[in-house]
Design a protein around this motif. Structure first.
Motif, mmCIF file in Angstrom:
data_model
loop_
_atom_site.group_PDB
_atom_site.id
_atom_site.type_symbol
_atom_site.label_atom_id
_atom_site.label_comp_id
_atom_site.label_asym_id
_atom_site.label_seq_id
_atom_site.Cartn_x
_atom_site.Cartn_y
_atom_site.Cartn_z
ATOM 1 N N THR A 97 9.652 -26.841 24.643
ATOM 2 C CA THR A 97 10.725 -27.828 24.667
ATOM 3 C C THR A 97 10.471 -28.783 25.817
ATOM 4 O OG1 THR A 97 12.328 -26.301 23.723
ATOM 5 C CG2 THR A 97 13.205 -28.184 24.952
ATOM 6 N N VAL A 98 10.564 -30.096 25.538
ATOM 7 C CA VAL A 98 10.348 -31.109 26.569
ATOM 8 C C VAL A 98 11.616 -31.955 26.701
ATOM 9 C CG1 VAL A 98 9.216 -32.663 24.910
ATOM 10 C CG2 VAL A 98 8.907 -33.022 27.352
ATOM 11 N N ASP A 99 11.997 -32.206 27.929
ATOM 12 C CA ASP A 99 13.152 -33.047 28.242
ATOM 13 C C ASP A 99 12.639 -34.209 29.081
ATOM 14 O OD1 ASP A 99 15.607 -34.131 28.732
ATOM 15 O OD2 ASP A 99 16.455 -32.364 29.722
ATOM 16 N N ALA A 100 12.555 -35.398 28.486
ATOM 17 C CA ALA A 100 11.972 -36.547 29.171
ATOM 18 C C ALA A 100 12.604 -37.832 28.645
ATOM 19 C CB ALA A 100 10.461 -36.591 28.952
ATOM 20 N N GLU A 101 12.782 -38.794 29.527
ATOM 21 C CA GLU A 101 13.379 -40.077 29.163
ATOM 22 C C GLU A 101 12.474 -41.222 29.642
ATOM 23 O OE1 GLU A 101 15.897 -40.540 27.253
ATOM 24 O OE2 GLU A 101 16.518 -38.430 27.102
ATOM 25 N N LEU A 108 -1.612 -41.450 14.737
ATOM 26 C CA LEU A 108 -1.424 -40.830 13.434
ATOM 27 C C LEU A 108 0.022 -40.903 12.949
ATOM 28 C CD1 LEU A 108 -3.604 -37.586 13.755
ATOM 29 C CD2 LEU A 108 -4.274 -39.853 12.935
ATOM 30 N N ALA A 109 0.983 -40.986 13.884
ATOM 31 C CA ALA A 109 2.393 -41.044 13.482
ATOM 32 C C ALA A 109 3.239 -41.489 14.661
ATOM 33 C CB ALA A 109 2.870 -39.680 12.983
ATOM 34 N N THR A 110 4.327 -42.195 14.355
ATOM 35 C CA THR A 110 5.351 -42.567 15.337
ATOM 36 C C THR A 110 6.711 -42.271 14.722
ATOM 37 O OG1 THR A 110 3.967 -44.316 16.282
ATOM 38 C CG2 THR A 110 6.325 -44.421 16.735
ATOM 39 N N VAL A 111 7.528 -41.469 15.399
ATOM 40 C CA VAL A 111 8.806 -41.007 14.858
ATOM 41 C C VAL A 111 9.904 -41.303 15.876
ATOM 42 C CG1 VAL A 111 10.101 -38.991 14.065
ATOM 43 C CG2 VAL A 111 7.644 -39.164 13.583
ATOM 44 N N ASP A 112 11.001 -41.920 15.415
ATOM 45 C CA ASP A 112 12.144 -42.161 16.305
ATOM 46 C C ASP A 112 12.779 -40.837 16.731
ATOM 47 O OD1 ASP A 112 11.926 -44.885 16.317
ATOM 48 O OD2 ASP A 112 13.355 -45.207 14.693
ATOM 49 N N LEU A 113 13.252 -40.821 17.989
ATOM 50 C CA LEU A 113 13.889 -39.630 18.530
ATOM 51 C C LEU A 113 15.292 -39.951 19.025
ATOM 52 C CD1 LEU A 113 11.197 -37.897 20.777
ATOM 53 C CD2 LEU A 113 12.076 -37.081 18.586
ATOM 54 N N PRO A 114 16.249 -39.034 18.810
ATOM 55 C CA PRO A 114 17.542 -39.167 19.498
ATOM 56 C C PRO A 114 17.376 -38.755 20.957
ATOM 57 C CG PRO A 114 17.485 -37.138 18.232
ATOM 58 C CD PRO A 114 16.203 -37.866 17.919
ATOM 59 N N GLY A 115 18.415 -38.930 21.747
ATOM 60 C CA GLY A 115 18.367 -38.502 23.128
ATOM 61 C C GLY A 115 18.373 -36.993 23.262
ATOM 62 N N GLY A 116 18.055 -36.502 24.451
ATOM 63 C CA GLY A 116 18.102 -35.073 24.726
ATOM 64 C C GLY A 116 16.765 -34.389 24.533
ATOM 65 N N PRO A 117 16.718 -33.100 24.852
ATOM 66 C CA PRO A 117 15.462 -32.342 24.726
ATOM 67 C C PRO A 117 14.979 -32.296 23.278
ATOM 68 C CG PRO A 117 17.056 -31.147 26.056
ATOM 69 C CD PRO A 117 17.796 -32.282 25.420
ATOM 70 N N VAL A 118 13.652 -32.185 23.129
ATOM 71 C CA VAL A 118 13.056 -32.071 21.806
ATOM 72 C C VAL A 118 12.091 -30.891 21.820
ATOM 73 C CG1 VAL A 118 11.268 -33.761 22.391
ATOM 74 C CG2 VAL A 118 11.738 -33.254 19.990
ATOM 75 N N ARG A 119 12.130 -30.108 20.748
ATOM 76 C CA ARG A 119 11.200 -28.993 20.603
ATOM 77 C C ARG A 119 9.951 -29.477 19.882
ATOM 78 N NH1 ARG A 119 13.770 -24.767 17.231
ATOM 79 N NH2 ARG A 119 15.147 -26.419 16.479
ATOM 80 N N LEU A 120 8.800 -29.041 20.367
ATOM 81 C CA LEU A 120 7.519 -29.419 19.775
ATOM 82 C C LEU A 120 6.760 -28.154 19.394
ATOM 83 C CD1 LEU A 120 6.417 -32.165 22.343
ATOM 84 C CD2 LEU A 120 7.723 -32.465 20.226
ATOM 85 N N ALA A 136 -4.456 -27.922 11.754
ATOM 86 C CA ALA A 136 -3.247 -27.750 12.567
ATOM 87 C C ALA A 136 -2.153 -28.651 12.025
ATOM 88 C CB ALA A 136 -3.514 -28.065 14.027
ATOM 89 N N ARG A 137 -0.921 -28.187 12.120
ATOM 90 C CA ARG A 137 0.256 -28.951 11.684
ATOM 91 C C ARG A 137 1.202 -29.061 12.868
ATOM 92 N NH1 ARG A 137 2.944 -27.398 6.098
ATOM 93 N NH2 ARG A 137 0.983 -28.408 5.505
ATOM 94 N N LEU A 138 1.560 -30.291 13.212
ATOM 95 C CA LEU A 138 2.453 -30.528 14.345
ATOM 96 C C LEU A 138 3.831 -30.908 13.836
ATOM 97 C CD1 LEU A 138 -0.606 -31.894 15.323
ATOM 98 C CD2 LEU A 138 0.632 -31.418 17.437
ATOM 99 N N SER A 139 4.866 -30.395 14.522
ATOM 100 C CA SER A 139 6.240 -30.592 14.093
ATOM 101 C C SER A 139 7.134 -30.791 15.305
ATOM 102 C CB SER A 139 6.733 -29.384 13.287
ATOM 103 O OG SER A 139 5.891 -29.110 12.188
ATOM 104 N N SER A 140 8.338 -31.311 15.039
ATOM 105 C CA SER A 140 9.334 -31.474 16.090
ATOM 106 C C SER A 140 10.704 -31.096 15.555
ATOM 107 C CB SER A 140 9.354 -32.922 16.596
ATOM 108 O OG SER A 140 9.872 -33.791 15.608
ATOM 109 N N ALA A 141 11.634 -30.809 16.490
ATOM 110 C CA ALA A 141 13.014 -30.512 16.135
ATOM 111 C C ALA A 141 13.901 -30.915 17.303
ATOM 112 C CB ALA A 141 13.197 -29.033 15.815
ATOM 113 N N SER A 142 15.030 -31.513 16.996
ATOM 114 C CA SER A 142 15.988 -31.891 18.037
ATOM 115 C C SER A 142 17.115 -30.878 18.076
ATOM 116 C CB SER A 142 16.551 -33.283 17.753
ATOM 117 O OG SER A 142 15.534 -34.267 17.845
ATOM 118 N N GLY A 143 17.450 -30.414 19.283
ATOM 119 C CA GLY A 143 18.506 -29.428 19.422
ATOM 120 C C GLY A 143 18.212 -28.195 18.601
ATOM 121 N N ASP A 144 19.213 -27.769 17.820
ATOM 122 C CA ASP A 144 19.035 -26.611 16.944
ATOM 123 C C ASP A 144 18.692 -27.032 15.523
ATOM 124 O OD1 ASP A 144 19.670 -24.854 19.000
ATOM 125 O OD2 ASP A 144 21.833 -25.039 18.614
ATOM 126 N N GLY A 145 18.272 -28.281 15.344
ATOM 127 C CA GLY A 145 17.984 -28.797 14.009
ATOM 128 C C GLY A 145 16.702 -28.229 13.427
#
Length: 555
Positions: free
Chosen positions: A406-410, A471-483, A492-501
């Motif tokens: 999980t990364v928290d960065a602004e 390879l990809a650019t994805v909009d993010l909401p604020g707050g920590p993001v899981r990678l 390899a497959r890379l994924s992201s999730a915001s909060g508990d989503g």
């Protein structure tokens, strides 16, 4: 049929040190075996391992003084510390090694150094320069004297970069247990010269013979271990008709690239060979070894005065009988919480950093007992820098694994970013970073200065010898993001999730096999790593907080 191992036995499963752990050098002191491996551009320099019985190895520290000034800044990818050789004499542990500062040149621009310690866990002495003729040094302590073995490099125009094996006697004064200025005593002698490439010399004294073990054929699929012997230390040396070890004649052998070996004797008199080997993935582009070169062990018997593999022939095997011991060490490279750790163990093993030890750019943050451990990483130079990168990475030890953080960065500018890294070197990587970009539809035009306009995004960048691409650019909401990255062999497959989503894939499946020794136009010697990183190209003040790190092998 070889004689059975004396006493109770157990099975060692190769590789015994898994993941990037090449050029193993082994010794036994009392009831313990000790092992050193190459570290190249990575810190800790010269990782050390120990074992009671050759099957299970645990970290035993590192020669953390090996780089003068604790810096390898500027060394090329796969440069740095090559092929350390451990020895023990007069109650002292010795390690000799070379620092290679140029690749693809005729000079290598290297220095050879010596460090010593009374205990393998340190403290290690500051490095002392040794008069060496090329890389792959080793020491023989014999009859109270010290001898340096070296590959000889003829760096003249038209010369051979692998021009034989030479021997130099050394004078090594000690004061207060610390080595002083090392100098050569007498002439340097040529021991052996062959048309084929030979390097990595080690001498074992046995039954009145000096046995010279050589790495032959380069460190790729042609690799092997060749043996020569002489009744005299200075030769002449007779070369064995057959290799002691190689897998070059059979691509079906599970352990490929087998070579660069050293012999060690057990307390009960058996002999074993440690060596490097790789576990290739079969891809459309041919075999690729994402785990790099690993450490394996084979049993050896003596036949007609020559060392031979106990299983007959010269192919390495994946399972070897070794003496059982009552106290076993923690296995290295297995999926146990102690080894894999979390961010609470940073910045120590199993974490590694590029070209310098961790500094004030990484900070462990205070947390309560029920909170996940966190570290703060301050961004510095880019993923393609040979200098000050803010990257914390761990070795990948199996072909199938899952890594999550999980990364928290602004970030407020495209010059700032932080996130997950799948890494081989500055020309081969996949970077999944939180960063900033212009508002939707606007060109890349430096709009970060226009009143805070712009978007927080997740960008997947593919580093490649021909140049990086997005390879990809994805909009993010604020707050920590899981990678997350799920590694399945060559993919390899890379994924992201915001909060508990839910998890959402970012970009296409990527070719993980590019993160291997066998990809690209030049020689490469390390192995795939996974980790966290941060970048700030303006003033080095941007920070990102990381938590909930995990790296788990997958069945």
């Amino acid at each position: 049929m070889s004689e059975p191992v004396a006493g109770p036995v157990r099975t060692a499963v190769n590789p015994v040190v898994r993941g990037f752990a090449p050029d193993p050098s082994v010794i036994r002191v009392g009831d313990w075996y000790y092992l050193a491996t190459s570290s190249f551009e990575w810190f800790p320099t010269i990782p050390l391992y120990r074992s009671r019985g050759l099957a299970d190895w645990e970290p035993a520290g590192a020669v953390d003084t090996a780089a003068p000034g604790r810096s390898l800044l500027g060394v090329p990818d796969s440069g740095g510390i090559w092929a350390p050789a451990l020895s023990h004499a007069n109650g002292v542990f010795w390690v000799v090694y070379s620092i290679v500062r140029s690749l693809g040149t005729r000079h290598f621009d290297l220095e050879t150094y010596l460090c010593t310690a009374s205990d393998v866990g340190g403290p290690w002495s500051e490095p002392v320069r040794v008069p060496g003729h090329g890389f792959d040094p080793s020491l023989l302590h014999h009859d109270g004297r010290h001898y340096l073995l070296n590959l000889q490099n003829d760096s003249r125009v038209g010369g051979r970069r692998f021009d034989g094996i030479v021997l130099t006697e050394l004078e090594v004064p000690f004061a207060d247990g610390v080595p002083g200025r090392v100098r050569a005593v007498g002439p340097t002698r040529l021991l052996l010269q062959r048309d084929e490439l030979v390097e990595g010399p080690k001498i074992t004294v046995h039954d009145g013979w000096f046995y010279l073990l050589l790495a032959q054929g380069g460190t790729g699929v042609e690799h092997g271990v060749l043996v020569a012997r002489s009744r005299s230390l200075t030769g002449p040396y007779e070369v064995d008709d057959v290799p002691l070890l190689t897998s070059r004649d059979d691509p079906a052998v599970p352990l490929q690239k087998a070579g660069h070996g050293e012999l060690v004797q057990t307390p009960s008199g058996e002999w074993y060979l440690t060596h490097l080997a790789s576990r290739p993935l079969q891809t459309m582009a041919g075999p690729r070894n994402t785990l790099g070169r690993e450490t394996a062990v084979q049993r050896v018997v003596w036949t007609d005065g020559w060392p031979r593999l106990a299983q007959d022939g010269w192919h390495p095997v994946s399972e070897v009988e070794v003496p059982a011991v009552t106290a076993t060490a923690t296995a290295v490279g297995q999926a146990d919480d102690q080894r894999r750790g979390g961010l609470d163990v940073a910045p120590g093993w199993p974490w590694s950093t590029l070209r310098e030890p961790p500094g004030d750019w990484v900070e462990k943050l205070p947390t309560s007992p029920d909170e996940p451990a966190r570290v703060r990483v301050r961004g510095r130079q880019s993923a393609e820098s040979l200098w000050q990168q803010s990257l914390l990475a761990q070795r990948l030890t199996e072909h199938h694994a899952e890594v999550e953080v999980t990364v928290d960065a602004e970030p407020t500018t495209f010059t700032q970013s932080a996130g997950l890294m799948l890494w081989y070197d500055t020309t081969s990587y996949y970077q999944l970073h939180v960063t900033w970009t212009e508002p939707e539809g606007e060109p890349q035009a430096g709009q970060q200065w226009a009143g805070g306009e712009g978007r927080r995004v997740l960008v997947l960048t593919h580093g490649h010898p021909d140049g990086a691409r997005i390879l990809a650019t994805v909009d993010l909401p604020g707050g920590p993001v899981r990678l997350r990255a799920r590694i399945d062999g060559a993919t390899a497959r890379l994924s992201s999730a915001s909060g508990d989503g839910p998890w959402t894939q970012v970009g296409p499946d990527v070719d993980f096999s590019e993160l291997s020794d066998d990809f690209g136009p030049r020689l490469r010697f390390t192995g795939a790593m996974v980790g966290i990183s941060a970048v700030d190209l303006v003033d080095g003040t941007f920070t990102a907080d990381f938590s909930a790190w995990s790296l788990r092998p997958r069945v």
